[in-house]
Design an enzyme around this catalytic site. Structure first.
Site, PDB file in Angstrom:
ATOM      1  N   TRP A  74     -24.995  18.863-117.994  1.00 60.74           N
ATOM      2  CA  TRP A  74     -25.820  17.573-118.033  1.00 60.74           C
ATOM      3  C   TRP A  74     -25.225  16.462-117.486  1.00 60.74           C
ATOM      4  CZ3 TRP A  74     -26.606  13.511-122.539  1.00 60.74           C
ATOM      5  CH2 TRP A  74     -27.808  12.682-122.001  1.00 60.74           C
TER       6      TRP A  74
ATOM      7  N   ASP B 173     -24.115  19.796-128.633  1.00 55.27           N
ATOM      8  CA  ASP B 173     -25.148  18.893-128.184  1.00 55.27           C
ATOM      9  C   ASP B 173     -26.303  19.796-128.174  1.00 55.27           C
ATOM     10  OD1 ASP B 173     -26.656  17.027-127.206  1.00 55.27           O
ATOM     11  OD2 ASP B 173     -25.712  17.164-124.963  1.00 55.27           O
TER      12      ASP B 173
ATOM     13  N   LYS C 160     -37.338  16.127-127.007  1.00 52.66           N
ATOM     14  CA  LYS C 160     -38.175  17.433-126.043  1.00 52.66           C
ATOM     15  C   LYS C 160     -38.925  18.018-127.174  1.00 52.66           C
ATOM     16  CE  LYS C 160     -35.072  16.328-123.146  1.00 52.66           C
ATOM     17  NZ  LYS C 160     -34.996  16.129-121.703  1.00 52.66           N
TER      18      LYS C 160
HETATM   19  C1  PLP Z   1     -27.827  18.632-122.463  1.00 47.67           C
HETATM   20  C2  PLP Z   1     -28.473  17.294-122.989  1.00 47.67           C
HETATM   21  N1  PLP Z   1     -28.172  16.458-124.084  1.00 47.67           N
HETATM   22  C3  PLP Z   1     -28.543  15.622-124.495  1.00 47.67           C
HETATM   23  C4  PLP Z   1     -29.968  14.918-123.868  1.00 47.67           C
HETATM   24  C5  PLP Z   1     -30.279  13.556-124.203  1.00 47.67           C
HETATM   25  O1  PLP Z   1     -31.702  13.154-124.054  1.00 47.67           O
HETATM   26  P1  PLP Z   1     -32.208  12.134-125.101  1.00 47.67           P
HETATM   27  O2  PLP Z   1     -31.378  11.275-125.262  1.00 47.67           O
HETATM   28  O3  PLP Z   1     -33.587  12.009-124.195  1.00 47.67           O
HETATM   29  O4  PLP Z   1     -32.859  12.649-126.504  1.00 47.67           O
HETATM   30  C6  PLP Z   1     -30.350  15.759-122.636  1.00 47.67           C
HETATM   31  C7  PLP Z   1     -31.525  15.312-122.046  1.00 47.67           C
HETATM   32  O5  PLP Z   1     -31.966  15.808-120.900  1.00 47.67           O
HETATM   33  C8  PLP Z   1     -29.761  16.837-122.080  1.00 47.67           C
HETATM   34  O6  PLP Z   1     -30.308  17.494-121.483  1.00 47.67           O
END
Ligand code: PLP
Length: 431
Positions: free
Chosen positions: A159, A241, A277
């Site tokens: 990511w 994560d 999500k």
């Molecule tokens: C691997 C991963 N970690 C963390 C996140 C964090 O998303 P959010 O801050 O929107 O909860 C994402 C979002 O795309 C992700 O793909």
């Protein structure tokens, strides 16, 4: 006037004795002179997509769920919870505790570790409500910067925000472990193991427990067991994560199995959870960071340190998203409804994988495309080249990241065949 203020002003006095604020050439004298930071790739992609007036444009960039009409979906169970919260006169807008709503953090830990986890029974965990998954990663990184030494290992690829989060927390030794094997379009498992084996003792390993972003490739449970064994042997610090629990397979338990396995091995670890999500709560910024410790005392100490970091950062978290999540998770009937709606999202994505794969086979598009159906979760790593991605955008109004990643949720029964035809064209005509 303070000494520091006088000094700043005297440094900026012009030969004529005027202040810079009145100088025509302001840029050279700004206290904040810097360079233009590059725009965020994903947010820029969305802006370009919105600005495109072509009626057939397709957005496969952002990792956000869309229904079959290409629209964001507010889960009916979330709407129910929202109504209940708005109608609840016992709720107010007082500050939350620094680590958030307890019913929320406790439910989050049960969700990821399982109701009967020994870590819960033995009170060996510390949890804090966070600003979604990103905030959970950052809080964990801030904690590790103080209490672990690193280096930090992130997957190659990963990511896009992982590196920046750890860099901004202060880590300067951030390395990559092999993950994607372009030849097999699968996991580079042996290379990954070898890397963890050779990493200095006590390295920080950032792992995606399910629905790896961007590749959609996850280790099997047997492979997770081998990773856990090396991590344990080398005293590596594992940080999961978990942004997609329930999205990968439609099965909350299955998507948590890697984390649960590591905990069953008595390992200490960190877990970041996001409800962006799986609850569709993207803009409510609702997440949780948990630290699993060996002892209740260790957990208590970790909890106090998390609170200290949060207090100096944003003081305490916002309430609404966490209220929604805890209302649903702590009510058996709403929880059932949520699981059902989660499956609706996961299954639509799985159907789109199948539809894309079938269209590419029908078109006899050169190459092998099994990876589209083998990969899981929100994303597919197509293997398309940057040049092909560019032509897809310029000629077909398809928006996706340069690395060939597509968000499966952007496909629907109206555009999937059109997308396959575009892919077919670029594969035949562009290197
Ligand atoms: C691997 C991963 N970690 C963390 C996140 C964090 O998303 P959010 O801050 O929107 O909860 C994402 C979002 O795309 C992700 O793909």
């Amino acid at each position: 006037m303070t000494h520091r203020r006088l000094e700043v002003i005297s440094n900026h006095l012009q030969p004529t004795g005027t202040f810079p604020y009145y100088n025509a050439d302001m840029s050279t004298n700004s206290l904040f002179k810097t360079t233009l930071a590059p725009p965020d790739v994903i947010f820029e992609l969305t802006a370009s997509y919105k600005a495109d007036t072509d009626p057939n444009k397709i957005n496969l960039g952002v990792g956000a769920y869309r229904d079959n009409d290409g629209k964001p979906w507010v889960l009916p169970v979330v709407k129910k919870a929202e109504h209940a919260i708005v109608g609840d006169n016992s709720l107010d807008h007082e500050y939350l505790p620094i680590d958030g709503i307890k019913q929320f953090t406790e439910a989050s830990v049960r969700l990821i570790l399982g109701q009967n986890s020994p870590a819960i029974a033995e009170q060996r965990y510390a949890s804090a409500q966070t600003i979604s998954g990103t905030g959970a990663c950052r809080l964990g990184a801030d904690f590790l910067y103080q209490f672990a030494k690193g280096p930090v290992y992130i997957s190659n690829p990963t990511w896009a925000n992982h590196r920046a989060i750890f860099q901004n927390a202060g880590f300067d030794d951030i390395r990559e472990y092999p993950y994607w094997d372009p030849k097999t379009r699968g996991l580079a498992f042996e290379a990954l193991l070898d890397c963890f084996h050779k990493a200095p003792n006590g390295s920080i390993l950032l792992l995606h427990p399910c629905a790896h972003n961007p590749t959609g490739v996850d280790p099997t449970l047997e492979q997770w067991a081998q990773i856990a064994a090396i991590a344990k042997e080398k005293n590596h610090v594992v940080f999961f994560d978990c942004a997609y629990q329930g999205f990968a397979s439609g099965d909350l338990e299955k998507d948590a199995q890697a984390v649960r396995y590591f905990v069953s091995q008595g390992m200490e670890l960190l877990i970041a959870q996001s409800y962006a999500k799986n609850f569709g709560l993207y803009n409510e910024r609702t997440g949780c960071l948990s630290i699993i410790s060996k002892t209740p005392q260790g957990a208590k100490e970790a909890s106090s340190q998390l609170c200290k970091i949060i207090r100096a950062n944003y003081s305490n978290p916002p309430a609404f998203g966490a209220r929604i999540v805890q209302t649903v998770l702590n009510n058996p009937q709403l929880n059932e409804e949520w699981i059902h709606q989660l499956k609706t999202m996961a299954n639509r994505i799985i159907e789109m994988r199948q539809a894309l794969y079938s269209s590419l086979l029908t078109l006899k598009t050169p190459g092998t495309w099994n990876h589209i159906v083998d990969q899981i979760g929100m994303f597919s790593f197509t293997g398309l080249t940057p040049a092909q991605v560019k032509v897809l955008r310029d000629k077909y109004h398809v928006y996706m990241t340069t690395n060939g990643r597509i968000s499966m949720a952007g496909l629907n029964t109206s555009n999937v065949h059109r997308f396959a035809e575009a892919v077919d064209w670029v594969v035949r005509n562009v290197q």
